[in-house]
Design a protein around this motif. Sequence first.
Motif, PDB file in Angstrom:
ATOM      1  N   GLN A   3     -38.438 -29.304 -15.403  1.00 34.49           N
ATOM      2  CA  GLN A   3     -38.535 -28.241 -14.415  1.00 34.49           C
ATOM      3  C   GLN A   3     -37.196 -27.505 -14.365  1.00 34.49           C
ATOM      4  OE1 GLN A   3     -41.459 -27.619 -12.539  1.00 34.49           O
ATOM      5  NE2 GLN A   3     -42.367 -29.076 -13.967  1.00 34.49           N
ATOM      6  N   GLU A   4     -37.212 -26.333 -13.753  1.00 35.65           N
ATOM      7  CA  GLU A   4     -35.992 -25.532 -13.668  1.00 35.65           C
ATOM      8  C   GLU A   4     -34.876 -26.316 -12.980  1.00 35.65           C
ATOM      9  OE1 GLU A   4     -33.458 -23.670 -14.429  1.00 35.65           O
ATOM     10  OE2 GLU A   4     -34.844 -21.991 -14.592  1.00 35.65           O
ATOM     11  N   SER A   5     -33.703 -26.339 -13.617  1.00 36.73           N
ATOM     12  CA  SER A   5     -32.561 -27.051 -13.050  1.00 36.73           C
ATOM     13  C   SER A   5     -31.377 -26.132 -12.812  1.00 36.73           C
ATOM     14  CB  SER A   5     -32.136 -28.195 -13.974  1.00 36.73           C
ATOM     15  OG  SER A   5     -31.786 -27.694 -15.259  1.00 36.73           O
ATOM     16  N   ALA A   6     -31.421 -24.919 -13.344  1.00 34.99           N
ATOM     17  CA  ALA A   6     -30.313 -23.996 -13.178  1.00 34.99           C
ATOM     18  C   ALA A   6     -30.446 -23.221 -11.868  1.00 34.99           C
ATOM     19  CB  ALA A   6     -30.250 -23.021 -14.356  1.00 34.99           C
ATOM     20  N   VAL A   7     -29.329 -22.671 -11.411  1.00 35.50           N
ATOM     21  CA  VAL A   7     -29.297 -21.814 -10.228  1.00 35.50           C
ATOM     22  C   VAL A   7     -29.260 -20.367 -10.697  1.00 35.50           C
ATOM     23  CG1 VAL A   7     -27.960 -21.164  -8.191  1.00 35.50           C
ATOM     24  CG2 VAL A   7     -28.094 -23.569  -8.883  1.00 35.50           C
ATOM     25  N   TYR A   8     -30.126 -19.527 -10.139  1.00 37.67           N
ATOM     26  CA  TYR A   8     -30.132 -18.120 -10.522  1.00 37.67           C
ATOM     27  C   TYR A   8     -28.847 -17.476 -10.017  1.00 37.67           C
ATOM     28  CZ  TYR A   8     -31.560 -13.240 -10.918  1.00 37.67           C
ATOM     29  OH  TYR A   8     -31.607 -11.914 -11.231  1.00 37.67           O
ATOM     30  N   THR A   9     -27.999 -17.067 -10.926  1.00 34.69           N
ATOM     31  CA  THR A   9     -26.654 -16.622 -10.573  1.00 34.69           C
ATOM     32  C   THR A   9     -26.657 -15.388  -9.695  1.00 34.69           C
ATOM     33  OG1 THR A   9     -25.678 -17.604 -12.555  1.00 34.69           O
ATOM     34  CG2 THR A   9     -24.465 -15.785 -11.539  1.00 34.69           C
ATOM     35  N   HIS A  10     -27.533 -14.432  -9.944  1.00 36.99           N
ATOM     36  CA  HIS A  10     -27.455 -13.145  -9.251  1.00 36.99           C
ATOM     37  C   HIS A  10     -28.086 -13.166  -7.872  1.00 36.99           C
ATOM     38  CE1 HIS A  10     -25.859 -11.103 -12.730  1.00 36.99           C
ATOM     39  NE2 HIS A  10     -26.808 -11.650 -13.471  1.00 36.99           N
ATOM     40  N   ARG A 170     -22.071 -20.337 -16.110  1.00 36.60           N
ATOM     41  CA  ARG A 170     -22.190 -21.622 -16.810  1.00 36.60           C
ATOM     42  C   ARG A 170     -22.174 -22.793 -15.831  1.00 36.60           C
ATOM     43  NH1 ARG A 170     -18.673 -18.986 -21.553  1.00 36.60           N
ATOM     44  NH2 ARG A 170     -20.462 -18.394 -22.874  1.00 36.60           N
ATOM     45  N   ALA A 171     -21.400 -22.678 -14.762  1.00 38.82           N
ATOM     46  CA  ALA A 171     -21.412 -23.735 -13.750  1.00 38.82           C
ATOM     47  C   ALA A 171     -22.775 -23.823 -13.076  1.00 38.82           C
ATOM     48  CB  ALA A 171     -20.328 -23.473 -12.704  1.00 38.82           C
ATOM     49  N   ASN A 172     -23.507 -22.700 -13.037  1.00 36.61           N
ATOM     50  CA  ASN A 172     -24.852 -22.690 -12.468  1.00 36.61           C
ATOM     51  C   ASN A 172     -25.904 -23.231 -13.428  1.00 36.61           C
ATOM     52  OD1 ASN A 172     -24.201 -21.716  -9.958  1.00 36.61           O
ATOM     53  ND2 ASN A 172     -24.673 -19.585 -10.423  1.00 36.61           N
ATOM     54  N   GLY A 173     -25.490 -23.575 -14.654  1.00 32.96           N
ATOM     55  CA  GLY A 173     -26.429 -24.132 -15.625  1.00 32.96           C
ATOM     56  C   GLY A 173     -26.993 -23.135 -16.607  1.00 32.96           C
ATOM     57  N   GLY A 174     -26.497 -21.883 -16.582  1.00 32.40           N
ATOM     58  CA  GLY A 174     -26.998 -20.853 -17.476  1.00 32.40           C
ATOM     59  C   GLY A 174     -26.099 -20.624 -18.671  1.00 32.40           C
ATOM     60  N   TYR A 227     -24.063 -14.369  -6.015  1.00 30.23           N
ATOM     61  CA  TYR A 227     -23.024 -14.660  -7.006  1.00 30.23           C
ATOM     62  C   TYR A 227     -21.663 -14.815  -6.333  1.00 30.23           C
ATOM     63  CZ  TYR A 227     -19.366 -13.198 -10.299  1.00 30.23           C
ATOM     64  OH  TYR A 227     -18.202 -13.082 -11.022  1.00 30.23           O
ATOM     65  N   ALA A 228     -21.345 -13.924  -5.387  1.00 28.73           N
ATOM     66  CA  ALA A 228     -20.063 -14.003  -4.694  1.00 28.73           C
ATOM     67  C   ALA A 228     -19.950 -15.313  -3.923  1.00 28.73           C
ATOM     68  CB  ALA A 228     -19.909 -12.812  -3.752  1.00 28.73           C
ATOM     69  N   GLY A 229     -21.028 -15.685  -3.224  1.00 26.25           N
ATOM     70  CA  GLY A 229     -20.991 -16.931  -2.476  1.00 26.25           C
ATOM     71  C   GLY A 229     -20.811 -18.138  -3.375  1.00 26.25           C
ATOM     72  N   THR A 230     -21.487 -18.140  -4.522  1.00 23.11           N
ATOM     73  CA  THR A 230     -21.348 -19.245  -5.465  1.00 23.11           C
ATOM     74  C   THR A 230     -19.933 -19.307  -6.027  1.00 23.11           C
ATOM     75  OG1 THR A 230     -23.677 -19.073  -6.074  1.00 23.11           O
ATOM     76  CG2 THR A 230     -22.236 -20.248  -7.603  1.00 23.11           C
ATOM     77  N   ALA A 231     -19.353 -18.140  -6.311  1.00 26.56           N
ATOM     78  CA  ALA A 231     -17.995 -18.102  -6.857  1.00 26.56           C
ATOM     79  C   ALA A 231     -16.994 -18.720  -5.894  1.00 26.56           C
ATOM     80  CB  ALA A 231     -17.600 -16.670  -7.186  1.00 26.56           C
ATOM     81  N   VAL A 232     -17.151 -18.420  -4.608  1.00 23.42           N
ATOM     82  CA  VAL A 232     -16.228 -18.950  -3.607  1.00 23.42           C
ATOM     83  C   VAL A 232     -16.527 -20.418  -3.315  1.00 23.42           C
ATOM     84  CG1 VAL A 232     -15.473 -18.766  -1.205  1.00 23.42           C
ATOM     85  CG2 VAL A 232     -15.803 -16.691  -2.576  1.00 23.42           C
ATOM     86  N   ASP A 233     -17.798 -20.728  -3.069  1.00 26.76           N
ATOM     87  CA  ASP A 233     -18.155 -22.107  -2.710  1.00 26.76           C
ATOM     88  C   ASP A 233     -17.882 -23.084  -3.843  1.00 26.76           C
ATOM     89  OD1 ASP A 233     -19.020 -21.077  -0.323  1.00 26.76           O
ATOM     90  OD2 ASP A 233     -21.148 -21.111  -0.845  1.00 26.76           O
ATOM     91  N   GLY A 234     -17.977 -22.606  -5.078  1.00 32.81           N
ATOM     92  CA  GLY A 234     -17.728 -23.475  -6.220  1.00 32.81           C
ATOM     93  C   GLY A 234     -16.265 -23.584  -6.595  1.00 32.81           C
ATOM     94  N   GLY A 235     -15.403 -22.904  -5.856  1.00 36.80           N
ATOM     95  CA  GLY A 235     -13.973 -22.973  -6.128  1.00 36.80           C
ATOM     96  C   GLY A 235     -13.516 -22.161  -7.320  1.00 36.80           C
ATOM     97  N   HIS A 236     -14.353 -21.198  -7.760  1.00 35.14           N
ATOM     98  CA  HIS A 236     -13.999 -20.376  -8.919  1.00 35.14           C
ATOM     99  C   HIS A 236     -13.117 -19.192  -8.543  1.00 35.14           C
ATOM    100  CE1 HIS A 236     -16.960 -22.615 -11.235  1.00 35.14           C
ATOM    101  NE2 HIS A 236     -17.834 -22.382 -10.287  1.00 35.14           N
TER     102      HIS A 236
END
Length: 271
Positions: A3-10, A170-174, A227-236
């Motif tokens: 099943q889908e395991s990646a996070v949709y980046t956008h 890539r951190a999101n699995g894509g 994407y912005a939230g993931t960038a910040v929350d992931g420490g990127h």
Amino acid sequence: MPQESAVYTHGHHESVLRSHTWRTATNSAGYLLASLRPDMRILDVGCGPGTITADLAALVPDGEVTGLENAPDILPQARATATARGVTNVHFAVGDVHALDYPDDAFDVVHAHQVLQHVGDPVQALREMRRVTAPGGIVAVRDADYSAMTWYPAVDGLPGWLDLYLRVARANGGEPDAGRRLHAWARQAGFDPAQITATAGTWCYHTPQERSWWSELWADRTVTSAYAGTAVDGGHATPEELARIGRAWREWGAQEDGWFTVLHGEILCRV
């Protein structure tokens, strides 16, 4: 089955849909159009707001088109798009490309535009797309290649945007450089190499209107989207770094001689 395991980046922030609703069959699936027949059954994987899907439905008036989306919240907009276009041979469903809920040989064409860069297992996705395609049918996939994007003039901050985007995706699995890998993934998925036609296409933004539109949507996407939230929350990146990148996008958009190209890989696989 996976099943889908990646996070949709956008995500589906307005700045993302601003780009997605611009897409048409002509500017995003031109490599496929000459192969269509009026009576074909088409599955459009990752249909989003449905602009390409509705175009495909209009091109197969005696056939049927199914728009498939993993994110159900966008489907009301896709249905509204089809209604506004007056196409009635289209419907929409929720599903996962890794485990398609359709029998073998259900479609004549299975199409995906900018989908495989976001999924956890693109080879498994292609296997499923191949499984539900009837003998003699077509699997058609187009995907971006971020590292091959080019722009002019050089603007401080845009190289940092690209590096950040690659890391977050890539951190999101894509795989944001999916375009260059499509033909190899198709071979791994079991397609006959002799039946794979690989091409490339570009979007090019250079007029004042195009520069303004492209730079503003990416500036907004960088600071306000999922994407912005993931960038910040992931420490990127920090919010301050994102704000600087957003300003860099607007600076590029204001350049009189600005030019930006988005390269896509394309594969048309005969089953």
